[in-house]
Design an enzyme around this catalytic site. Sequence first.
Site, PDB file in Angstrom:
ATOM      1  N   ARG A   1       0.558   3.144   9.912  1.00 44.39           N
ATOM      2  CA  ARG A   1       1.549   2.791   8.882  1.00 44.39           C
ATOM      3  C   ARG A   1       1.752   1.294   8.951  1.00 44.39           C
ATOM      4  NH1 ARG A   1       7.286   5.491   7.271  1.00 44.39           N
ATOM      5  NH2 ARG A   1       5.770   6.842   6.243  1.00 44.39           N
TER       6      ARG A   1
ATOM      7  N   HIS B   1       0.797   6.040  -0.588  1.00 47.60           N
ATOM      8  CA  HIS B   1       1.296   6.980   0.426  1.00 47.60           C
ATOM      9  C   HIS B   1       0.623   8.331   0.146  1.00 47.60           C
ATOM     10  CE1 HIS B   1       3.670   8.469   3.577  1.00 47.60           C
ATOM     11  NE2 HIS B   1       4.886   8.437   3.063  1.00 47.60           N
TER      12      HIS B   1
ATOM     13  N   GLN C   1       1.863  11.805   1.627  1.00 46.46           N
ATOM     14  CA  GLN C   1       3.096  12.264   0.985  1.00 46.46           C
ATOM     15  C   GLN C   1       2.785  12.989  -0.315  1.00 46.46           C
ATOM     16  OE1 GLN C   1       6.526  11.813   1.954  1.00 46.46           O
ATOM     17  NE2 GLN C   1       6.686  13.357   0.359  1.00 46.46           N
TER      18      GLN C   1
ATOM     19  N   ASP D   1      12.253   7.718  -5.958  1.00 40.64           N
ATOM     20  CA  ASP D   1      12.189   7.217  -4.582  1.00 40.64           C
ATOM     21  C   ASP D   1      13.152   6.036  -4.503  1.00 40.64           C
ATOM     22  OD1 ASP D   1      11.428   6.738  -1.953  1.00 40.64           O
ATOM     23  OD2 ASP D   1       9.467   5.901  -2.455  1.00 40.64           O
TER      24      ASP D   1
ATOM     25  N   CYS E   1      10.530  11.825  -1.684  1.00 42.32           N
ATOM     26  CA  CYS E   1       9.800  11.832  -0.407  1.00 42.32           C
ATOM     27  C   CYS E   1      10.725  11.683   0.788  1.00 42.32           C
ATOM     28  CB  CYS E   1       8.741  10.736  -0.414  1.00 42.32           C
ATOM     29  SG  CYS E   1       9.417   9.063  -0.504  1.00 42.32           S
TER      30      CYS E   1
ATOM     31  N   ARG F   1       4.918  18.258   4.559  1.00 47.84           N
ATOM     32  CA  ARG F   1       4.228  17.147   5.230  1.00 47.84           C
ATOM     33  C   ARG F   1       3.491  17.684   6.454  1.00 47.84           C
ATOM     34  NH1 ARG F   1       5.735  11.850   4.632  1.00 47.84           N
ATOM     35  NH2 ARG F   1       3.745  11.527   5.682  1.00 47.84           N
TER      36      ARG F   1
HETATM   37  N1  NVA Z   1       8.694   3.873  -0.967  1.00 54.24           N
HETATM   38  C1  NVA Z   1       9.233   4.084   0.359  1.00 54.24           C
HETATM   39  C2  NVA Z   1       8.688   5.344   0.936  1.00 54.24           C
HETATM   40  C3  NVA Z   1       9.208   5.687   2.299  1.00 54.24           C
HETATM   41  C4  NVA Z   1       8.611   6.933   2.851  1.00 54.24           C
HETATM   42  C5  NVA Z   1       8.924   2.891   1.241  1.00 54.24           C
HETATM   43  O1  NVA Z   1       7.807   2.386   1.184  1.00 54.24           O
HETATM   44  O2  NVA Z   1       9.818   2.447   1.961  1.00 54.24           O
HETATM   45  N1   CP Z   2       8.515  10.307   3.440  1.00 50.03           N
HETATM   46  C1   CP Z   2       8.168   9.618   4.550  1.00 50.03           C
HETATM   47  O1   CP Z   2       7.046   9.140   4.700  1.00 50.03           O
HETATM   48  O2   CP Z   2       9.152   9.544   5.478  1.00 50.03           O
HETATM   49  P1   CP Z   2       9.167   8.668   6.800  1.00 50.03           P
HETATM   50  O3   CP Z   2       9.284   7.233   6.388  1.00 50.03           O
HETATM   51  O4   CP Z   2      10.353   9.156   7.568  1.00 50.03           O
HETATM   52  O5   CP Z   2       7.869   8.894   7.543  1.00 50.03           O
END
Ligand code: NVA
Ligand code: CP
Length: 313
Positions: free
Chosen positions: A113, A140, A143, A231, A270, A298
């Site tokens: 990540r 993502h 997800q 989101d 998500c 997930r």
């Molecule tokens: N769009 C959000 C998703 C988190 C799972 C982010 O990138 O922070």
């Molecule tokens: N939806 C998602 O990826 O959550 P986290 O950031 O908690 O991994």
Amino acid sequence: MSSALTKPASGTARPPRHFLDIKDHDAATLRRILDTASAWTRAAHPRPLAGRTLALIFGKPSTRTRVSFEVAMRQLGGDVIVLSGNDMQLGRGESIADTARVMSRYVDAIMLRTDRVAKMEEMAAHAAVPVINGLTERSHPCQVLADIMTFEQHLGPIAGQKIAWVGDANNVARSWIEAAAILGFTMSLATPSDYAPPRDLLAWAAKAGAKIETTRDPAEAVAGARCVLTDVWVSMADEDADRRRAALSPYQVNTALMQAAAADAIFMHCLPAHRGEEVAAEVIDGPQSVVWDEAENRLHVQKAILAWVLRAI
Ligand code: NVA
Ligand code: CP
């Protein structure tokens, strides 16, 4: 794990099966992962990854991705190492390429990540083992496969359906656009002009024959949609928080907006969510919300992705 000692004779080594973006895969592969995930929702399923180790590397925080990958790998009989990028020599400037080469001698797959897609690409280019995208600022994919599994559990095959996205066309939205092109459903996105889907992605989707609709009007996007998605307004890689909240405030998913969707529409997010910002509490905590099923899925999708990258399915 890939080593000079275990490597097959020169010329016979297969390239690693990365899982970096939805658009890298054809419908048959995505369907195979989704079908496996559905079959493995039961408590008892095969343990094909015994003896294998997955490294999870986090350059950004996570709850769902971390825990679901960790539990998924264990349920399939494998082992996991969880690392924070800052605690590794990465944090002191060791290159991603060198990290990828070294990690490939210890583990069988890497989930990363990161807030920069270039880092994901560098890891994948230099790893001899599969790399899984656990989120970048651009996409993502894990997800969105879980989201599609959730849609199909509740409302049947997604092909031909209309799905609405309201808010920021962020990383999750972009993976949804890719999925619409490959799995054949309509994606209708309502966003402010500054936070609309990027032109290059829309051009790619058009060329792939995808039905992608864009508008500034949330009611137009959700009209007739079987699923409404949103989101956070400020993602982990974003720096213009105040400007985003101002531009996105007309894009909250609330009861009035859900009433403009199909009568049996579901709501997905998500997570993590900010009640009172992108979604009203009455929606995310209401009867149309399937966010907890979505979060559970997930886990099942991660199992199927792990089995696919490690050639166990
Ligand atoms: N769009 C959000 C998703 C988190 C799972 C982010 O990138 O922070
Ligand atoms: N939806 C998602 O990826 O959550 P986290 O950031 O908690 O991994």
